[in-house]
Design a protein around this motif. Structure first.
Motif, mmCIF file in Angstrom:
data_model
loop_
_atom_site.group_PDB
_atom_site.id
_atom_site.type_symbol
_atom_site.label_atom_id
_atom_site.label_comp_id
_atom_site.label_asym_id
_atom_site.label_seq_id
_atom_site.Cartn_x
_atom_site.Cartn_y
_atom_site.Cartn_z
ATOM 1 N N SER A 262 0.828 -1.150 -0.141
ATOM 2 C CA SER A 262 0.117 0.084 0.135
ATOM 3 C C SER A 262 0.935 1.070 0.073
ATOM 4 O O SER A 262 1.485 1.530 0.779
ATOM 5 C CB SER A 262 -0.833 0.099 1.101
ATOM 6 O OG SER A 262 -1.768 -1.074 1.268
ATOM 7 N N PHE A 263 1.003 1.916 -1.122
ATOM 8 C CA PHE A 263 1.724 2.982 -1.337
ATOM 9 C C PHE A 263 1.245 4.384 -0.615
ATOM 10 O O PHE A 263 0.118 4.595 -1.036
ATOM 11 C CB PHE A 263 1.928 3.459 -2.683
ATOM 12 C CG PHE A 263 2.844 2.334 -3.495
ATOM 13 C CD1 PHE A 263 4.225 2.526 -3.315
ATOM 14 C CD2 PHE A 263 2.459 1.257 -4.223
ATOM 15 C CE1 PHE A 263 5.130 1.450 -3.854
ATOM 16 C CE2 PHE A 263 3.180 0.318 -4.611
ATOM 17 C CZ PHE A 263 4.652 0.423 -4.586
ATOM 18 N N SER A 264 1.981 5.049 0.265
ATOM 19 C CA SER A 264 1.432 6.027 1.069
ATOM 20 C C SER A 264 2.464 7.063 1.114
ATOM 21 O O SER A 264 3.673 7.093 0.459
ATOM 22 C CB SER A 264 0.916 5.510 2.376
ATOM 23 O OG SER A 264 0.363 6.642 3.019
ATOM 24 N N GLY A 265 2.006 8.183 1.978
ATOM 25 C CA GLY A 265 3.301 9.160 2.246
ATOM 26 C C GLY A 265 2.820 9.828 3.544
ATOM 27 O O GLY A 265 2.773 9.209 4.431
ATOM 28 N N THR A 288 -1.532 -4.000 -5.335
ATOM 29 C CA THR A 288 -1.069 -2.926 -4.823
ATOM 30 C C THR A 288 -2.209 -1.951 -4.598
ATOM 31 O O THR A 288 -3.267 -2.090 -5.015
ATOM 32 C CB THR A 288 -0.204 -2.109 -6.114
ATOM 33 O OG1 THR A 288 -0.917 -2.301 -7.230
ATOM 34 C CG2 THR A 288 1.055 -2.771 -6.232
ATOM 35 N N ALA A 289 -2.093 -0.765 -3.574
ATOM 36 C CA ALA A 289 -3.059 0.209 -3.214
ATOM 37 C C ALA A 289 -2.253 1.362 -3.151
ATOM 38 O O ALA A 289 -0.894 1.313 -2.993
ATOM 39 C CB ALA A 289 -3.641 -0.516 -1.936
ATOM 40 N N ILE A 290 -3.130 2.355 -3.283
ATOM 41 C CA ILE A 290 -2.615 3.681 -3.072
ATOM 42 C C ILE A 290 -3.389 4.548 -2.301
ATOM 43 O O ILE A 290 -4.483 4.620 -2.109
ATOM 44 C CB ILE A 290 -2.792 4.587 -4.316
ATOM 45 C CG1 ILE A 290 -1.771 3.699 -5.493
ATOM 46 C CG2 ILE A 290 -2.220 6.001 -4.401
ATOM 47 C CD1 ILE A 290 -1.832 4.198 -6.838
ATOM 48 N N LEU A 291 -2.690 5.148 -1.031
ATOM 49 C CA LEU A 291 -3.359 6.300 -0.199
ATOM 50 C C LEU A 291 -2.776 7.468 -0.505
ATOM 51 O O LEU A 291 -1.563 7.636 -0.193
ATOM 52 C CB LEU A 291 -2.964 5.920 1.311
ATOM 53 C CG LEU A 291 -3.824 4.517 1.886
ATOM 54 C CD1 LEU A 291 -2.926 3.035 1.150
ATOM 55 C CD2 LEU A 291 -3.369 4.245 3.332
ATOM 56 N N GLY A 292 -3.426 8.305 -1.243
ATOM 57 C CA GLY A 292 -2.757 9.417 -1.585
ATOM 58 C C GLY A 292 -3.810 10.695 -1.729
ATOM 59 O O GLY A 292 -4.898 10.673 -1.187
ATOM 60 N N ASN A 293 -3.369 11.898 -2.683
ATOM 61 C CA ASN A 293 -4.323 12.887 -2.781
ATOM 62 C C ASN A 293 -4.767 12.768 -4.159
ATOM 63 O O ASN A 293 -4.283 12.142 -5.002
ATOM 64 C CB ASN A 293 -3.648 14.432 -2.558
ATOM 65 C CG ASN A 293 -3.007 14.238 -0.861
ATOM 66 O OD1 ASN A 293 -3.690 13.640 -0.205
ATOM 67 N ND2 ASN A 293 -1.943 14.974 -0.729
ATOM 68 N N PRO A 294 -5.883 13.575 -4.460
ATOM 69 C CA PRO A 294 -6.315 13.739 -6.102
ATOM 70 C C PRO A 294 -5.170 14.021 -6.913
ATOM 71 O O PRO A 294 -4.410 14.944 -6.633
ATOM 72 C CB PRO A 294 -7.030 14.822 -5.736
ATOM 73 C CG PRO A 294 -7.799 15.066 -4.426
ATOM 74 C CD PRO A 294 -6.581 14.536 -3.564
ATOM 75 N N ALA A 295 -5.373 13.312 -8.021
ATOM 76 C CA ALA A 295 -4.168 13.467 -9.216
ATOM 77 C C ALA A 295 -5.045 13.508 -10.648
ATOM 78 O O ALA A 295 -6.325 13.155 -10.540
ATOM 79 C CB ALA A 295 -3.638 12.205 -9.093
ATOM 80 N N PRO A 296 -4.204 14.062 -11.608
ATOM 81 C CA PRO A 296 -4.797 14.141 -12.991
ATOM 82 C C PRO A 296 -5.132 12.979 -13.308
ATOM 83 O O PRO A 296 -4.731 11.877 -13.002
ATOM 84 C CB PRO A 296 -3.878 15.066 -13.369
ATOM 85 C CG PRO A 296 -2.931 15.421 -12.597
ATOM 86 C CD PRO A 296 -3.008 14.633 -11.341
ATOM 87 N N GLU A 297 -6.302 12.848 -14.134
ATOM 88 C CA GLU A 297 -6.670 11.577 -14.946
ATOM 89 C C GLU A 297 -5.542 10.923 -15.654
ATOM 90 O O GLU A 297 -5.332 9.619 -15.563
ATOM 91 C CB GLU A 297 -7.613 11.862 -15.833
ATOM 92 C CG GLU A 297 -8.555 10.540 -16.323
ATOM 93 C CD GLU A 297 -9.626 10.799 -16.999
ATOM 94 O OE1 GLU A 297 -10.379 9.946 -17.186
ATOM 95 O OE2 GLU A 297 -10.139 11.900 -17.176
#
Length: 530
Positions: A262-265, A288-297
């Motif tokens: 789980s990729f985070s920051g 895989t999983a992502i814990l993040g902020n809004p990103a461009p499409e």
């Protein structure tokens, strides 16, 4: 004509379907009660009658299928290493598509036998005991080769010029189908640290998956008021990151579990080599999983071109005004727009809220807003560390009332997920089904997950200081087996007598942030002992 046994007649139902009644009865009269002679009999033909060319091979397949069904006590109940199911049999045939004649799928188009070399794979399912027969795919044949010849996944990957994770995936799928037998997961709690429960908690003491929550960078495009760590930490080099993934793979294979990263920051997407690390995780067979902020499409499309994440998690802290006060102006609308992007791209979306005294009453209204916009909405209680130490948790009595309202609301709003361990207490009091708690196994700190920080520090949980070692110095296996990790896995001593401990244990971060000892004291919000 000699009397034909009904049992004998049942040996070859597929073959029988291709023969006229008088031909079938003539054959049965000739072979009498010796069904094992039927395939050879067909191979030599029947004078004066033209039989389908594939019939002898189909009879061989049916006979072997019958033999597989009749096998008794050949599958060991427990194995100590990965091995081939002893009931597996590979049958070489001169015709293709024959297994489909034994397993017709309702509503599917009929498959006709086709001249050419084919292989049928037969085995007895160790999970349900039923006999299985399928056309052996190229993947099946490769897995059998690996097992029979004792070739390593790494060697197969090198020879075939494919990622080692692809080979691991083939093996995992063979295990799921029962073709291979794998020892039980070694990600297992010490049963002595838990009370003898009342709901069959054995399933919650062993996990088939281990997650590395990897905070690859401290860089973040937000400055949230509850952030629990703004310390300066340098990120690993790409080579160090790849070594970490190799170490994780070795750890998971040695513990007989699947791995997830789980990729985070911070915000993991701000790491300059994020895509390289993400690709490397997929190539090693990790989900895989992502814990993040809004990103461009466009960024999401880059990620999807590598591997679809299990989920993408973003955060909201309440309705627009309060959320933007915590996370920055315009953040709420950016998340709403991003959730639409995730839905359009078919990515499972999760929204997480950090619960404080100030947003307690906004959770359920926010859930209504998210009802048709996100796939899952959950919350964690505030960890009063870092910037979070300046904020307050709800009053325990108000929190207790909130949990009851939350459980009721979840019945009508499918976006509301059950995560906080203490919700199990409410479910138990109301006679509702219990669930797995925060990580599917109550508090999963140092059990089915660990948190890896950018500089290599390994913590039991990211939300409070719980340092157990450095992956750059010790390796994951040594850290996981350490006495300190065992203590975090066991959780609070005060919780051990509780009957629902395997799916609860409170929140160690909340205990710590409240000035208590997470290894000794009970969660101050516990509804049973409040």
């Amino acid at each position: 004509m000699e009397q034909i046994s009904p049992e004998l007649e049942a040996f070859y139902p597929a073959c029988k379907s291709f023969l006229k009644k008088e031909v079938w009865e003539r054959i049965l009269g000739l072979i009498s009660d010796k069904p094992e002679t039927f395939p050879d009999f067909l191979a030599h033909g029947l004078e004066g009658i033209k039989l389908p060319e594939f019939l002898a091979d189909l009879a061989r397949l049916e006979w072997n299928y019958r033999q597989t069904r009749s096998k008794q006590n050949e599958i060991p109940k427990g194995v100590i290493h990965l091995q081939l199911n002893p009931t597996v049999h590979l049958l070489q045939l001169g015709w293709k598509n024959l297994p489909s004649l034994l397993n017709p799928t309702e509503g599917s188009p009929s498959v006709k036998p086709e001249k050419g070399e084919g292989f049928a794979l037969l085995w007895k399912n160790p999970h349900g005991g039923e006999a299985k027969v399928q056309t052996a795919s190229s993947e099946d044949l490769l897995v059998l080769k690996v097992m029979v010849e004792g070739v390593s996944s790494e060697a197969v990957a090198t020879e075939g010029k494919i990622p080692v994770g692809a080979v691991d995936g083939m093996i995992d799928r063979a295990v799921e189908r029962g073709i291979l037998l794998r020892p039980p997961s070694l990600i297992r709690r010490d049963p002595g640290a838990f009370s003898s429960g009342e709901f069959g908690e054995e399933q919650f003491l062993t996990s088939p998956v281990f997650t590395l929550q990897w905070h690859i960078t401290q860089a973040c495009d937000l400055r949230c008021k509850h952030c629990y760590d703004r310390s300066q930490r340098s990120s690993m080099s790409l080579d160090q990151g790849l070594a970490v993934l190799d170490d994780l793979r070795a750890f998971c294979r040695s513990r007989n579990v699947k791995g997830q990263v789980s990729f985070s920051g911070g915000n993991p997407l701000l790491h300059p080599r994020f895509l390289d690390l993400y690709r490397a995780a997929g190539e090693r067979g990790f989900s895989t999983a992502i814990l993040g902020n809004p990103a461009p499409e466009e960024r999401i499309e880059e990620i999807l071109a590598i591997q679809r994440p299990v989920y993408f998690q973003v955060s909201l802290e309440g309705l627009p005004e309060h959320n933007d006060l915590v996370r920055g102006e315009g953040h709420f609308e950016r998340v709403m727009a991003f959730l639409k992007v995730l839905r359009q791209q078919g990515v499972y979306s999760m929204v997480m809220l950090t619960l404080t005294r100030d947003n307690l009453n906004q959770v359920l209204p926010l859930a209504q807003v998210l009802r048709d916009r996100a796939d899952l909405f959950t919350f964690n209680r505030l960890s009063q560390v870092g910037e979070g130490s300046k904020l307050s948790l709800p009053d325990p009595k108000n929190y207790s009332k909130f949990l009851e309202e939350y459980v009721e609301a979840a019945k009508a709003n499918p976006v509301l997920g059950l995560k906080d361990n203490l919700l199990n207490i409410v479910c138990r009091q109301k006679g509702l089904s219990l669930f797995g708690g925060c990580t599917g196994y109550g508090c999963g700190a140092a059990f089915n997950f660990v948190a890896l920080l950018p500089d290599g520090e390994v913590h039991a949980c990211r939300k409070f200081p719980s340092l157990m070692g450095s992956i750059l110095e010790q390796g994951l296996g040594e850290i996981y087996d350490s006495e300190l990790a065992r203590c975090f896995r066991a959780g609070s001593i005060a919780c051990r007598p509780c009957h629902i401990r395997p799916i609860c244990g409170g929140c160690l971060a909340v205990i710590y942030g409240s000035g208590l000892d997470p290894l000794q004291d009970r969660d101050p919000f516990c509804l049973i002992h409040s």
